[in-house]
Design an enzyme around this catalytic site. Structure first.
Site, PDB file in Angstrom:
ATOM      1  N   HIS A 152       0.890  -1.167   0.000  1.00  0.00           N
ATOM      2  CA  HIS A 152       0.000   0.000   0.000  1.00  0.00           C
ATOM      3  C   HIS A 152       0.932   1.223   0.000  1.00  0.00           C
ATOM      4  CE1 HIS A 152      -2.653   3.008   1.910  1.00  0.00           C
ATOM      5  NE2 HIS A 152      -3.682   2.235   1.634  1.00  0.00           N
ATOM      6  N   ASP A 193       3.087  -4.322   8.153  1.00  0.00           N
ATOM      7  CA  ASP A 193       1.890  -3.507   7.979  1.00  0.00           C
ATOM      8  C   ASP A 193       0.693  -4.447   8.164  1.00  0.00           C
ATOM      9  OD1 ASP A 193      -0.353  -2.292   6.974  1.00  0.00           O
ATOM     10  OD2 ASP A 193       0.576  -1.594   5.110  1.00  0.00           O
ATOM     11  N   GLN A 229      -4.467  -4.962   7.063  1.00  0.00           N
ATOM     12  CA  GLN A 229      -5.437  -5.959   6.590  1.00  0.00           C
ATOM     13  C   GLN A 229      -5.336  -7.275   7.355  1.00  0.00           C
ATOM     14  OE1 GLN A 229      -7.815  -5.244   4.475  1.00  0.00           O
ATOM     15  NE2 GLN A 229      -7.023  -3.241   3.930  1.00  0.00           N
ATOM     16  N   LYS A 256     -10.377  -0.850  10.636  1.00  0.00           N
ATOM     17  CA  LYS A 256     -10.467  -2.086   9.830  1.00  0.00           C
ATOM     18  C   LYS A 256     -10.722  -3.291  10.731  1.00  0.00           C
ATOM     19  CE  LYS A 256      -7.379  -0.194   6.325  1.00  0.00           C
ATOM     20  NZ  LYS A 256      -8.171   0.149   5.138  1.00  0.00           N
ATOM     21  N   CYS A 260      -4.738   2.455  -3.598  1.00  0.00           N
ATOM     22  CA  CYS A 260      -3.510   3.013  -3.003  1.00  0.00           C
ATOM     23  C   CYS A 260      -2.331   2.083  -3.252  1.00  0.00           C
ATOM     24  CB  CYS A 260      -3.664   3.279  -1.509  1.00  0.00           C
ATOM     25  SG  CYS A 260      -4.881   4.517  -1.125  1.00  0.00           S
TER      26      CYS A 260
END
Ligand code: PLP
Length: 407
Positions: A122, A201, A204, A227, A365
């Site tokens: 991303h 990261d 998700q 999220k 993104c």
């Protein structure tokens, strides 16, 4: 135990609304998840009963707000199996978490150093590292993927060496759903690049399984509350205590200092040294409510349900002529990115929206990833625990309609 999806749906007020006169089919969960009533209640209760500033007041409400705020830290620390609650730093979201790390790292990078990211990033985990390298003379290396969206492990390992000082990669790709084998990859980093720190990261990854930062073996794990069924504007930077303890401070000001004179200042201890200013107290409390709510679900049932939704989507998608699935890694969560030949993803999204079906279209993104895959962008349906097989079926009925209208 299977998931009682209908009961779960009742907890999300927004799922019973209509858009364009049609029942909402919300398939944009990778962008943000909806919020259960307990999270909404936590926010309303905080503002209607406990609102006050934290850490500073000498009165009842301030003590209460501080207790709720700091208890939330413990909830999140336990949720991700942190070694200590001080390792949980509140941020505004994944983007800020990565920036705290990359801006700090930029102060340490020097010419000859190497930073490794992947083609799956991303922008939040790419542009930050480009900037860090640009200003320090370090070089950025990008580990390639194959055409299915799977990271090439051999190529990744080849990029690691004694000059690699930082590795940043996603737990799960937002654009394709690919799940990276992060435990194995981090082992490779430790073997071939012993100096390197590793950031995952988790934007998700956090909502799809049991995230255990100790078992993963990274140095930093970052995610956003929104999220994970929590509020927007709040997130978590988790870091190993020893690493965070002397990490360059990010914002300076109130709350993060030990002492201040007109000429100079010294920094406080973790976690405050990385949390200057009045924080998003309500957001933090709402995020803890979301975590508590999520934790009481059977994680195996959650994963099985999401897998069933994805499998049904893949099955139905294969029946549509001209539909191309983008990203077909073996290990993948419920992200279904696709293009309909001869039509623009934005038109597909528009026509689905008119039928009450919310998806996302565009580059997600991840412009360089789209370029790598040779597509301008995709239409992306992303599933969550409250989605049903019927909704997946509606998506494909809707797509057939859209296809006729676009012909
Ligand atoms: N990283 C990934 C993989 C994401 O999916 C996102 C958001 O979509 C981000 C980073 C940025 O998250 P936020 O906008 O909440 O800071």
């Amino acid at each position: 135990m299977s998931l009682d999806v209908q009961a779960l749906r009742q907890e999300f007020p927004i799922l019973s609304r209509e858009v364009h006169g049609k029942p909402l089919v919300y398939l944009d969960n990778a962008a943000t998840t909806q919020k259960p009533q307990v999270v909404i209640d936590a926010l309303v209760n905080y503002y209607s009963q406990s609102n006050s500033n934290v850490h500073r007041g000498a009165h009842f409400l301030s003590d209460e707000a501080t207790r709720l705020y700091e208890d939330s830290r413990t909830v999140v620390a336990n949720f991700i199996n942190a070694n200590a609650r001080e390792e949980v730093i509140w941020t505004s979201g994944t983007t800020e978490g990565i920036n705290i790390v990359s801006k700090g790292m930029a102060q340490r990078l020097k010419a000859g150093d190497q930073v490794v990211v992947t083609e799956l990033e991303h922008h939040a985990n790419l542009v930050t590292w480009q900037q860090a390298c640009k200003h320090s003379g370090a070089t950025l290396h990008v580990a390639p993927i194959d055409d299915n969206g799977t990271l090439d492990r051999e190529a990744f390992t080849e990029l690691l060496n004694k000059n690699t000082v930082f590795v940043a990669m996603p737990h799960v790709s937002n654009a394709l759903g690919t799940v990276n084998p992060i435990v194995d990859l981090i082992r490779q980093v430790r073997t071939h690049a012993p100096k390197a720190l590793v950031l995952i990261d988790g934007a998700q990854g956090i909502a799809h399984g049991n995230v255990d930062v100790r078992a993963i073996g990274c140095d930093f794990y970052v995610f956003s509350g929104h999220k994970l069924f929590g509020p927007t504007g709040v997130g978590v930077l988790w870091g190993k205590q020893a690493v965070l303890e002397d990490w360059p401070v990010w914002l300076t000001g109130g709350e993060m200092i030990a002492s201040v004179s007109y000429q100079d200042a010294t920094w406080g201890a973790l976690p405050n040294r990385l949390e200057a200013g009045t924080p998003n107290i309500a957001g933090v409390i709402g995020l803890a409510a979301a975590v508590r709510w999520f934790q009481q679900l059977d994680m195996q049932a959650v994963q099985a349900h999401e897998k069933a939704l994805l499998e049904r989507a893949i099955e139905l998608g294969a029946e549509i002529e001209g539909l191309r699935l983008i990203g077909n890694a073996k290990d993948k969560i419920g992200v279904y990115s696709f293009i309909l030949e001869g039509s623009h993803p934005a038109d597909v999204g528009f026509l689905l929206d008119r039928q009450g079906i919310a998806i996302r279209t565009g580059d997600h993104c991840a412009q360089p990833l789209m370029e790598r895959l040779g597509v301008p962008g995709t239409a992306r349906a992303s599933f969550s625990i409250y989605n049903t097989l019927e909704e997946v079926e509606q998506l494909f009925v809707g797509l057939k309609k859209a296809q006729t209208m676009l012909a």
